[in-house]
Design a protein around this motif. Sequence first.
Motif, short mmCIF file in Angstrom:
data_model
loop_
_atom_site.label_atom_id
_atom_site.label_comp_id
_atom_site.label_asym_id
_atom_site.label_seq_id
_atom_site.Cartn_x
_atom_site.Cartn_y
_atom_site.Cartn_z
N HIS A 15 0.87 -1.18 0.00
CA HIS A 15 0.00 0.00 0.00
C HIS A 15 0.90 1.22 0.00
O HIS A 15 1.55 1.53 1.00
CB HIS A 15 -0.90 -0.02 1.25
N ASP A 16 0.96 1.93 -1.11
CA ASP A 16 1.76 3.15 -1.25
C ASP A 16 0.94 4.30 -0.66
O ASP A 16 0.19 4.97 -1.37
CB ASP A 16 2.09 3.39 -2.73
N VAL A 17 1.08 4.51 0.64
CA VAL A 17 0.26 5.48 1.36
C VAL A 17 0.39 6.88 0.77
O VAL A 17 -0.59 7.59 0.60
CB VAL A 17 0.62 5.49 2.87
N THR A 18 1.60 7.29 0.44
CA THR A 18 1.83 8.65 -0.07
C THR A 18 1.57 8.78 -1.56
O THR A 18 1.49 9.88 -2.08
CB THR A 18 3.28 9.10 0.22
N GLY A 19 1.48 7.65 -2.26
CA GLY A 19 1.24 7.69 -3.70
C GLY A 19 2.43 8.18 -4.50
O GLY A 19 2.29 8.60 -5.65
N ASN A 20 3.64 8.08 -3.93
CA ASN A 20 4.82 8.59 -4.63
C ASN A 20 5.54 7.54 -5.47
O ASN A 20 6.57 7.83 -6.08
CB ASN A 20 5.80 9.24 -3.63
N GLY A 21 5.04 6.30 -5.49
CA GLY A 21 5.66 5.26 -6.31
C GLY A 21 6.90 4.64 -5.70
O GLY A 21 7.51 3.77 -6.32
N ARG A 22 7.27 5.05 -4.52
CA ARG A 22 8.44 4.49 -3.83
C ARG A 22 8.00 3.88 -2.51
O ARG A 22 6.98 4.25 -1.95
CB ARG A 22 9.48 5.59 -3.57
N THR A 23 8.80 2.95 -2.00
CA THR A 23 8.51 2.37 -0.69
C THR A 23 9.10 3.25 0.39
O THR A 23 10.28 3.55 0.38
CB THR A 23 9.12 0.95 -0.59
N ASP A 24 8.24 3.74 1.29
CA ASP A 24 8.70 4.54 2.43
C ASP A 24 8.23 3.92 3.73
O ASP A 24 7.49 2.95 3.73
CB ASP A 24 8.20 5.98 2.44
N ARG A 25 8.61 4.54 4.82
CA ARG A 25 8.27 4.03 6.16
C ARG A 25 6.77 4.09 6.45
O ARG A 25 6.30 3.42 7.34
CB ARG A 25 9.03 4.81 7.22
N THR A 26 6.02 4.87 5.69
CA THR A 26 4.58 4.96 5.94
C THR A 26 3.79 3.88 5.21
O THR A 26 2.63 3.66 5.51
CB THR A 26 4.03 6.34 5.51
N ASP A 27 4.42 3.22 4.23
CA ASP A 27 3.73 2.23 3.42
C ASP A 27 3.45 0.96 4.22
O ASP A 27 4.12 0.65 5.20
CB ASP A 27 4.55 1.87 2.19
N GLY A 28 2.46 0.23 3.77
CA GLY A 28 2.12 -1.05 4.39
C GLY A 28 2.27 -2.16 3.38
O GLY A 28 2.39 -1.92 2.18
N GLY A 29 2.30 -3.38 3.88
CA GLY A 29 2.41 -4.52 2.99
C GLY A 29 1.87 -5.78 3.64
O GLY A 29 1.68 -5.84 4.85
N GLY A 30 1.59 -6.76 2.81
CA GLY A 30 1.09 -8.03 3.32
C GLY A 30 1.16 -9.08 2.24
O GLY A 30 1.46 -8.80 1.08
#
Length: 79
Positions: A15-30
Amino acid sequence: MPVAAPGTYAVDLRHDVTGNGRTDRTDGGGASGNPKVTLLDFILGRKPSPKVTAVHVGNGVTETTVTVMYLRNGALRPI
């Protein structure tokens, strides 16, 4: 999501929370099978076992649940 044919599949999502196309600390995954993943697994990029994430798809609709985990207060947690 449609699949080509019955068989064994796995679902991995981010889940790209910020919508910036990069993986950051705010993103989620499963992943399918909701494997137990630690913060160290996440940091080292370790993937869960295919045995744990396998989803057997037959003819018709197959449902699976994926719990998305996010980094919160130094630990991976669902929100």
